[in-house]
Design an enzyme around this catalytic site. Structure first.
Site, PDB file in Angstrom:
ATOM      1  N   TYR A 179      33.398  36.496  22.245  1.00 22.88           N
ATOM      2  CA  TYR A 179      34.078  35.995  21.044  1.00 22.88           C
ATOM      3  C   TYR A 179      34.293  34.488  21.144  1.00 22.88           C
ATOM      4  CZ  TYR A 179      37.988  35.219  17.794  1.00 22.88           C
ATOM      5  OH  TYR A 179      38.801  34.738  16.810  1.00 22.88           O
ATOM      6  N   SER A 212      39.199  29.320  17.396  1.00 23.77           N
ATOM      7  CA  SER A 212      40.229  30.038  18.143  1.00 23.77           C
ATOM      8  C   SER A 212      40.684  29.184  19.312  1.00 23.77           C
ATOM      9  CB  SER A 212      39.679  31.368  18.670  1.00 23.77           C
ATOM     10  OG  SER A 212      40.589  31.962  19.580  1.00 23.77           O
TER      11      SER A 212
END
Length: 266
Positions: free
Chosen positions: A171, A158
Protein backbone atom coordinates in the site's frame (compact mmCIF):
# COMPACT_ATOMS: atom_id res chain seq x y z
CA UNK A 1 -19.16 4.28 -18.36
CA UNK A 2 -21.49 2.28 -16.13
CA UNK A 3 -22.94 5.21 -14.28
CA UNK A 4 -25.74 5.74 -11.85
CA UNK A 5 -26.34 9.46 -11.64
CA UNK A 6 -27.95 11.42 -8.86
CA UNK A 7 -27.95 15.20 -8.94
CA UNK A 8 -29.64 18.28 -7.64
CA UNK A 9 -29.48 21.60 -9.43
CA UNK A 10 -29.39 24.57 -7.11
CA UNK A 11 -30.57 28.03 -8.01
CA UNK A 12 -28.24 29.96 -10.27
CA UNK A 13 -25.87 32.55 -8.84
CA UNK A 14 -24.34 35.58 -10.56
CA UNK A 15 -20.89 33.98 -10.49
CA UNK A 16 -20.70 30.24 -11.12
CA UNK A 17 -19.17 28.39 -8.17
CA UNK A 18 -16.13 26.17 -8.77
CA UNK A 19 -16.67 22.45 -9.35
CA UNK A 20 -14.60 19.72 -7.67
CA UNK A 21 -14.46 16.10 -8.84
CA UNK A 22 -13.81 13.76 -5.89
CA UNK A 23 -13.27 10.03 -6.25
CA UNK A 24 -14.52 7.85 -3.41
CA UNK A 25 -16.79 10.61 -2.16
CA UNK A 26 -19.52 8.49 -0.59
CA UNK A 27 -17.77 7.82 2.73
CA UNK A 28 -14.77 8.52 4.92
CA UNK A 29 -12.26 11.11 3.80
CA UNK A 30 -13.97 11.67 0.44
CA UNK A 31 -17.30 12.42 2.09
CA UNK A 32 -15.69 14.80 4.57
CA UNK A 33 -13.83 16.53 1.74
CA UNK A 34 -17.01 16.95 -0.30
CA UNK A 35 -18.89 18.47 2.62
CA UNK A 36 -16.09 20.82 3.63
CA UNK A 37 -15.74 22.03 0.05
CA UNK A 38 -19.50 22.50 -0.26
CA UNK A 39 -19.46 24.64 2.88
CA UNK A 40 -16.71 26.68 1.23
CA UNK A 41 -18.88 27.36 -1.82
CA UNK A 42 -17.88 24.52 -4.16
CA UNK A 43 -20.21 22.38 -6.25
CA UNK A 44 -19.31 18.70 -6.21
CA UNK A 45 -19.06 15.72 -8.54
CA UNK A 46 -18.38 12.64 -6.44
CA UNK A 47 -17.83 9.04 -7.44
CA UNK A 48 -18.69 5.90 -5.55
CA UNK A 49 -17.82 2.27 -6.17
CA UNK A 50 -20.88 0.37 -4.95
CA UNK A 51 -22.53 2.34 -2.12
CA UNK A 52 -25.13 4.24 -4.08
CA UNK A 53 -27.33 4.95 -1.06
CA UNK A 54 -24.42 6.50 0.84
CA UNK A 55 -23.54 8.59 -2.21
CA UNK A 56 -27.13 9.82 -2.43
CA UNK A 57 -27.01 10.77 1.25
CA UNK A 58 -23.91 12.88 0.62
CA UNK A 59 -25.64 14.52 -2.36
CA UNK A 60 -28.60 15.35 -0.11
CA UNK A 61 -26.29 16.86 2.52
CA UNK A 62 -24.60 19.00 -0.13
CA UNK A 63 -28.01 20.06 -1.42
CA UNK A 64 -28.98 21.10 2.11
CA UNK A 65 -25.94 23.39 2.10
CA UNK A 66 -27.31 25.14 -0.98
CA UNK A 67 -24.81 23.65 -3.39
CA UNK A 68 -25.16 21.39 -6.44
CA UNK A 69 -23.98 17.77 -6.45
CA UNK A 70 -23.65 14.97 -8.98
CA UNK A 71 -22.90 11.34 -8.01
CA UNK A 72 -21.42 8.87 -10.50
CA UNK A 73 -20.72 5.17 -10.13
CA UNK A 74 -17.10 4.49 -11.04
CA UNK A 75 -14.64 1.70 -10.35
CA UNK A 76 -11.34 3.56 -10.29
CA UNK A 77 -9.46 0.31 -10.91
CA UNK A 78 -11.12 -0.11 -14.33
CA UNK A 79 -9.06 2.14 -16.56
CA UNK A 80 -10.98 0.92 -19.62
CA UNK A 81 -14.00 2.90 -18.36
CA UNK A 82 -12.19 6.24 -18.15
CA UNK A 83 -12.48 7.34 -21.81
CA UNK A 84 -16.26 6.89 -21.70
CA UNK A 85 -16.42 8.88 -18.46
CA UNK A 86 -14.40 11.71 -19.97
CA UNK A 87 -16.59 11.71 -23.08
CA UNK A 88 -19.86 11.78 -21.13
CA UNK A 89 -18.81 14.21 -18.41
CA UNK A 90 -19.10 17.54 -20.29
CA UNK A 91 -22.79 16.94 -21.04
CA UNK A 92 -23.43 15.84 -17.45
CA UNK A 93 -21.69 18.96 -16.16
CA UNK A 94 -23.70 21.24 -18.44
CA UNK A 95 -26.94 19.62 -17.32
CA UNK A 96 -26.17 19.81 -13.61
CA UNK A 97 -24.04 22.96 -13.34
CA UNK A 98 -24.39 24.88 -16.59
CA UNK A 99 -20.66 24.51 -17.23
CA UNK A 100 -18.47 21.87 -18.87
CA UNK A 101 -15.17 22.32 -17.03
CA UNK A 102 -13.85 21.18 -13.65
CA UNK A 103 -11.92 23.40 -11.24
CA UNK A 104 -10.42 20.64 -9.07
CA UNK A 105 -9.73 16.92 -9.13
CA UNK A 106 -9.27 15.10 -5.82
CA UNK A 107 -7.89 11.58 -6.29
CA UNK A 108 -9.07 10.07 -3.03
CA UNK A 109 -10.59 6.63 -3.73
CA UNK A 110 -8.74 3.67 -2.29
CA UNK A 111 -8.76 0.48 -0.30
CA UNK A 112 -6.41 -0.85 2.35
CA UNK A 113 -4.53 -4.08 2.86
CA UNK A 114 -2.71 -5.70 5.75
CA UNK A 115 -0.18 -8.23 4.47
CA UNK A 116 3.50 -8.66 5.19
CA UNK A 117 6.01 -8.36 2.37
CA UNK A 118 6.61 -12.10 2.34
CA UNK A 119 2.90 -12.93 2.27
CA UNK A 120 1.73 -10.36 -0.30
CA UNK A 121 0.40 -12.14 -3.39
CA UNK A 122 0.67 -10.95 -6.96
CA UNK A 123 -3.10 -10.55 -7.04
CA UNK A 124 -2.96 -8.27 -3.98
CA UNK A 125 -0.12 -6.28 -5.53
CA UNK A 126 -2.07 -5.82 -8.75
CA UNK A 127 -5.23 -4.79 -6.88
CA UNK A 128 -3.34 -2.11 -4.94
CA UNK A 129 -1.57 -0.90 -8.08
CA UNK A 130 -4.77 -0.70 -10.12
CA UNK A 131 -6.58 1.46 -7.57
CA UNK A 132 -3.83 3.54 -6.04
CA UNK A 133 -1.33 4.05 -8.86
CA UNK A 134 -2.48 3.00 -12.32
CA UNK A 135 -6.03 4.17 -11.75
CA UNK A 136 -4.94 7.59 -10.48
CA UNK A 137 -2.48 8.01 -13.36
CA UNK A 138 -4.96 7.24 -16.13
CA UNK A 139 -8.03 8.85 -14.56
CA UNK A 140 -6.05 12.08 -14.18
CA UNK A 141 -4.84 11.73 -17.77
CA UNK A 142 -8.44 11.34 -18.95
CA UNK A 143 -9.76 14.31 -16.94
CA UNK A 144 -6.96 16.84 -17.43
CA UNK A 145 -8.49 18.07 -20.72
CA UNK A 146 -11.68 18.86 -18.76
CA UNK A 147 -9.85 20.91 -16.13
CA UNK A 148 -10.07 24.67 -16.46
CA UNK A 149 -6.82 26.58 -16.68
CA UNK A 150 -5.80 27.47 -13.13
CA UNK A 151 -7.48 24.36 -11.70
CA UNK A 152 -6.10 22.24 -8.86
CA UNK A 153 -5.29 18.55 -8.55
CA UNK A 154 -4.93 17.02 -5.10
CA UNK A 155 -3.70 13.45 -4.79
CA UNK A 156 -4.31 11.65 -1.50
CA UNK A 157 -1.30 9.70 -0.25
CA UNK A 158 -0.60 8.41 3.26
CA UNK A 159 1.68 9.06 6.19
CA UNK A 160 2.82 5.48 5.55
CA UNK A 161 4.93 6.81 2.69
CA UNK A 162 7.07 8.49 5.41
CA UNK A 163 6.86 6.14 8.39
CA UNK A 164 6.71 2.35 8.27
CA UNK A 165 4.46 -0.29 9.82
CA UNK A 166 4.71 -4.02 9.09
CA UNK A 167 1.99 -5.23 6.76
CA UNK A 168 1.67 -1.98 4.82
CA UNK A 169 4.51 -2.31 2.32
CA UNK A 170 2.53 -2.71 -0.90
CA UNK A 171 0.00 0.00 0.00
CA UNK A 172 2.71 2.46 1.02
CA UNK A 173 4.74 1.65 -2.10
CA UNK A 174 1.86 2.74 -4.33
CA UNK A 175 1.39 5.92 -2.32
CA UNK A 176 5.08 6.68 -2.72
CA UNK A 177 4.58 6.42 -6.46
CA UNK A 178 1.72 8.91 -6.28
CA UNK A 179 3.94 11.38 -4.45
CA UNK A 180 6.51 11.21 -7.26
CA UNK A 181 3.76 11.51 -9.89
CA UNK A 182 2.49 14.64 -8.14
CA UNK A 183 5.78 16.46 -8.67
CA UNK A 184 5.86 15.54 -12.35
CA UNK A 185 2.26 16.63 -12.87
CA UNK A 186 2.99 19.94 -11.17
CA UNK A 187 5.86 20.55 -13.57
CA UNK A 188 4.04 19.45 -16.73
CA UNK A 189 0.73 21.17 -15.99
CA UNK A 190 2.26 24.33 -14.56
CA UNK A 191 2.10 26.21 -17.89
CA UNK A 192 -1.70 25.98 -17.65
CA UNK A 193 -1.65 27.37 -14.13
CA UNK A 194 -2.79 24.01 -12.72
CA UNK A 195 -1.45 23.41 -9.21
CA UNK A 196 -0.84 19.80 -8.18
CA UNK A 197 -0.17 18.74 -4.60
CA UNK A 198 -0.32 15.61 -2.48
CA UNK A 199 -2.05 15.33 0.90
CA UNK A 200 -0.78 12.59 3.20
CA UNK A 201 -3.18 11.77 6.05
CA UNK A 202 -1.96 10.04 9.17
CA UNK A 203 -4.01 7.39 10.94
CA UNK A 204 -7.67 8.41 10.75
CA UNK A 205 -10.65 6.95 12.64
CA UNK A 206 -12.81 5.80 9.71
CA UNK A 207 -13.95 2.42 8.34
CA UNK A 208 -10.78 2.26 6.18
CA UNK A 209 -8.81 -0.95 6.65
CA UNK A 210 -11.69 -2.56 8.48
CA UNK A 211 -12.00 0.35 10.91
CA UNK A 212 -9.04 -0.79 13.01
CA UNK A 213 -7.94 2.73 13.99
CA UNK A 214 -11.49 3.67 14.94
CA UNK A 215 -12.60 0.46 16.63
CA UNK A 216 -9.53 -1.18 18.21
CA UNK A 217 -8.88 0.47 21.60
CA UNK A 218 -5.25 -0.64 21.73
CA UNK A 219 -4.47 0.66 18.26
CA UNK A 220 -6.37 3.87 18.97
CA UNK A 221 -4.41 4.50 22.17
CA UNK A 222 -1.05 3.65 20.59
CA UNK A 223 -1.58 6.08 17.73
CA UNK A 224 -2.78 8.86 20.02
CA UNK A 225 0.31 8.32 22.17
CA UNK A 226 2.65 8.68 19.18
CA UNK A 227 0.97 11.83 17.85
CA UNK A 228 2.13 15.30 18.87
CA UNK A 229 -1.41 16.60 19.22
CA UNK A 230 -2.34 13.65 21.45
CA UNK A 231 -5.25 12.11 19.57
CA UNK A 232 -6.20 10.10 16.52
CA UNK A 233 -7.24 12.02 13.43
CA UNK A 234 -10.85 12.32 12.32
CA UNK A 235 -12.26 12.51 8.80
CA UNK A 236 -13.16 16.17 9.34
CA UNK A 237 -9.48 16.94 9.96
CA UNK A 238 -8.71 15.79 6.44
CA UNK A 239 -11.80 17.40 4.92
CA UNK A 240 -10.66 20.72 6.32
CA UNK A 241 -7.15 20.22 4.95
CA UNK A 242 -8.54 19.45 1.48
CA UNK A 243 -10.66 22.60 1.50
CA UNK A 244 -7.67 24.67 2.62
CA UNK A 245 -5.39 23.30 -0.10
CA UNK A 246 -7.97 24.01 -2.81
CA UNK A 247 -8.71 27.51 -1.52
CA UNK A 248 -7.45 30.62 -3.36
CA UNK A 249 -5.04 31.35 -0.53
CA UNK A 250 -3.06 28.21 -1.43
CA UNK A 251 -2.63 29.19 -5.07
CA UNK A 252 1.17 29.54 -4.79
CA UNK A 253 1.61 25.99 -3.46
CA UNK A 254 2.34 23.32 -6.06
CA UNK A 255 4.38 20.14 -6.29
CA UNK A 256 4.33 19.75 -2.52
CA UNK A 257 3.63 16.97 -0.05
CA UNK A 258 1.52 18.17 2.87
CA UNK A 259 1.10 15.72 5.72
CA UNK A 260 -2.02 16.01 7.88
CA UNK A 261 -1.23 13.63 10.72
CA UNK A 262 -1.32 15.77 13.85
CA UNK A 263 2.43 15.25 14.13
CA UNK A 264 2.42 11.44 14.10
CA UNK A 265 5.80 9.80 14.72
CA UNK A 266 7.83 13.00 14.55
Amino acid sequence: MTASVTHHVSSTTPEAPPIAFITGGSRGLGRASALHLARSGWDIVLTYHSRKEQAEEVVAQIQALGRTALALQLDTARTADFPALAAALPALLREAFGRDRLDALVNNAGTGIDASFQETTEAQFDAMMNVHLKGVFFLTQALVPLLADGARILNVSSGLARFSFPGKAVYAMMKGGIEVLTRYLARELGPRGIRVNVLAPGAIATDFGGGVVRDNPQVHAAIAGSTALGRVGEADDIGGAVAALLAPGSAWITGQRIEASGGMLL
